[in-house]
Structures are given as C-alpha cells and as structure tokens.
Enzyme design. Sequence first.
Site, short mmCIF file in Angstrom:
data_model
loop_
_atom_site.label_atom_id
_atom_site.label_comp_id
_atom_site.label_asym_id
_atom_site.label_seq_id
_atom_site.Cartn_x
_atom_site.Cartn_y
_atom_site.Cartn_z
N PHE A 65 -81.60 -6.62 21.06
CA PHE A 65 -82.80 -5.89 21.43
C PHE A 65 -82.42 -4.58 22.10
O PHE A 65 -81.59 -4.57 23.02
CB PHE A 65 -83.68 -6.72 22.39
CG PHE A 65 -84.38 -7.85 21.71
CD1 PHE A 65 -83.66 -8.95 21.27
CD2 PHE A 65 -85.75 -7.80 21.48
CE1 PHE A 65 -84.30 -10.00 20.60
CE2 PHE A 65 -86.40 -8.84 20.82
CZ PHE A 65 -85.67 -9.93 20.38
N TYR A 70 -82.72 1.38 26.33
CA TYR A 70 -81.53 0.60 25.94
C TYR A 70 -81.01 0.96 24.55
O TYR A 70 -79.97 0.46 24.13
CB TYR A 70 -81.81 -0.90 26.05
CG TYR A 70 -81.71 -1.45 27.46
CD1 TYR A 70 -82.52 -0.96 28.48
CD2 TYR A 70 -80.81 -2.46 27.78
CE1 TYR A 70 -82.43 -1.46 29.77
CE2 TYR A 70 -80.71 -2.98 29.07
CZ TYR A 70 -81.53 -2.48 30.07
OH TYR A 70 -81.43 -2.99 31.33
N GLU A 247 -82.84 -16.59 31.02
CA GLU A 247 -81.61 -17.36 31.28
C GLU A 247 -81.93 -18.71 31.93
O GLU A 247 -81.28 -19.71 31.64
CB GLU A 247 -80.67 -16.55 32.17
CG GLU A 247 -79.34 -17.22 32.44
CD GLU A 247 -78.37 -16.28 33.13
OE1 GLU A 247 -77.63 -15.57 32.42
OE2 GLU A 247 -78.37 -16.23 34.37
N1 UDP Z 1 -83.64 -4.96 27.30
C1 UDP Z 1 -84.07 -3.84 26.61
N2 UDP Z 1 -84.79 -2.87 27.29
C2 UDP Z 1 -85.07 -2.97 28.61
C3 UDP Z 1 -84.61 -4.11 29.31
C4 UDP Z 1 -83.88 -5.09 28.62
O1 UDP Z 1 -83.82 -3.71 25.42
O2 UDP Z 1 -85.70 -2.05 29.15
C5 UDP Z 1 -82.91 -6.02 26.55
C6 UDP Z 1 -81.49 -5.59 26.22
O3 UDP Z 1 -81.10 -6.18 25.00
C7 UDP Z 1 -80.70 -6.17 27.36
C8 UDP Z 1 -81.44 -7.49 27.58
O4 UDP Z 1 -82.82 -7.19 27.33
O5 UDP Z 1 -79.33 -6.32 27.07
C9 UDP Z 1 -81.28 -8.11 28.97
O6 UDP Z 1 -81.48 -7.16 29.98
P1 UDP Z 1 -80.26 -6.62 30.87
O7 UDP Z 1 -79.07 -6.45 30.00
O8 UDP Z 1 -80.73 -5.40 31.61
O9 UDP Z 1 -80.03 -7.83 31.88
P2 UDP Z 1 -78.66 -8.15 32.67
O10 UDP Z 1 -77.57 -8.38 31.66
O11 UDP Z 1 -78.37 -6.95 33.53
O12 UDP Z 1 -79.00 -9.38 33.45
#
Ligand code: UDP
Length: 297
Positions: A65, A70, A247
Amino acid sequence: WGRQLPPYFLLLQCDSKENFLFHRRSDVLMMTPWFAPIVWEGTYNSEILNEQFRRRNVTVGLTVFAIKKYTVFLNKFLETAETYFMVGHRVNYYIFTDRPEEVPKVPLKEGRNVVVLQVQNYPRWQEISMRRMELINSFSQQRFINEVSYLVCVDVDMRFNDQVGVEILSNLFGTLHPHFYAAERQSFTYERRPASQAYVPRDEGDFYYAGGFFGGTVMEVYKLTKKCHEAMMVDKAKGIEAIWQDESYLNKYFVYYKPTKILSPEYLWDDDLGRPEILKKIRFLALPKNHAAIRNK
Ligand code: UDP
Ligand code: MN
C-alpha cells in the site's frame, strides 16, 4: 529425474556441514511446538526449493500500500524487489494507491508485472494501515484468487536487502517482530483490554508477530483478512481501536489459527536494533522515516 543422491543412511553418517541434510542451526529455534518451521538462513536449501516451486510454475502476489505521501517509498521498494524478491519466479506486484500517477515506472524482469489498484484514502494513518485487511480481503475474492497461488503482504516503507524467495511460502505464514523475537510472552504488546476483539490473555500467545509481513495461499489470506477486518469493525462500533491497529488483530488471529511457517526477523529488520550475531542475512529492512512529515498529510 534430477540428480543422483547417495543413500540417505550414508548422508546421515556423514558429518559434513556442506551436506544438504545438515541444514540446521543450534543457536536459534528452528521449529514451533506445532511443527511449523521457523525460517533462518542456514536452515534450508534454496536450490531444492526453487526447483519444487518452478516445477509448479507458481505465481506470487506481493501486495503493498502506498497511500498519500507513502508513494515516495515505491521506487526503492520495487527496484530492490526486482533484485531480491522471488528471483526466477513469476511475480505480480499489487500496488494499492490513491495516487496512481505517482507510481514509478521501474524496469521489470520477465514474468513480473505491476498492477496498480486505485483505492480511497483515509484521514488517519491508523485507519489507512487497518483498512489494508479489508482491501486485501475484497481483492482476494475478486482478483487474486484467479491470478496467483500465494500472497505476500508487506509494508512499503522498506527495502529488500538480500534474498527473499520461495522458502517463505506456506499455507499461512507470519514474521517474528524484530523487537520481540527474543522476548518473553509477558512483554509482548498484544491488546490487553478484554473489551477489544484483539484481546489476548496474559497466559496465551506463542510469538509476537509483525504487522508488516505476512501471507499464505490466497484462500488462507482471504480467511485471515476477513476475520481481522470483521474484528476491527466490531471494535469500531464500540469506539475501540486496538493498541497496534492491524498488527494487534493479526496477532490475535495467529494465537488461534497457528501459522504453518514462521519467518525469522531476517525478513523484517530495523537497524535501530543493531545487527546481532544470529542474523546471518538482513533481507528486508525498515527505512527511517519522519513520522510527522509523512503521516496524516
Ligand atoms: N500507509 C500508507 N500511507 C499512510 C500510512 C500508512 O500507505 O499515510 C501504509 C504503508 O504501506 C505503510 C503501512 O501502511 O508501510 C503501515 O504504516 P507505517 O509503515 O507508517 O507503520 P509502522 O511500520 O511505522 O508501524
Ligand atoms: Mn512500516
């Protein structure tokens, strides 16, 4: 019929580490109590596995995503995936985005395709992260089931850094969270409020899994994402959101539907944790990001 092998009893008597029957590690857990392998470098033979999966002409779907800002991660993600992800196998990249015009054109090797799936965005990053379950679920039924055998569902703020191949594939797999692979159950950050559908009691749970890398057959991923999305909707109606969003629901699912294979933290590492001796390879690595600048924009 393939290669000639010496009789197995000869191999078993032979103590050579080079021998393919001796892929084992004594410094890490290699199998769960329900007989699911835990994949670490040095525990499998990729030559044999590649041959098995090539023979089946398996196609693997990689879902990712890139919503709102992102999309900046896509270029490095795809470039490094072309170098390291399922080399020699058929791959469909499924890129869910609200900004299709920002998907970079990355040169692809034979048998590999990019499929851009336009979806809506949400104001909160937590909701974007959680809605992945709903979207993977609905596209599994509509599309993935007709196009691929396995789905691999990952975060985009990452780069591939070493081989990620068919050794990860199984009916249902999860990945040990890099912060908790050596931790005790008591310290796992499961959802602890009984009111939440993601609740895991203190005396249950085997491992703490990362939200950013799971998968399995399309059917198993369909079932997992359906259950997780439904649990989220029940919570949402009560004004509850689990502590670590998707998660937490994933971890709840894996307590009661045990994965058939588990990936070591080689498959989802964060260099903030250093590089401990047991990590012989770092295959998929979190990229540093400025949370304030990139989220909720
Ligand atoms: N994501 C996205 N746009 C956003 C926030 C999240 O596409 O504005 C998707 C993206 O694939 C990202 C995933 O959701 O890798 C999980 O969010 P993030 O990586 O920020 O979480 P973390 O790994 O920091 O817990
Ligand atoms: Mn991430």
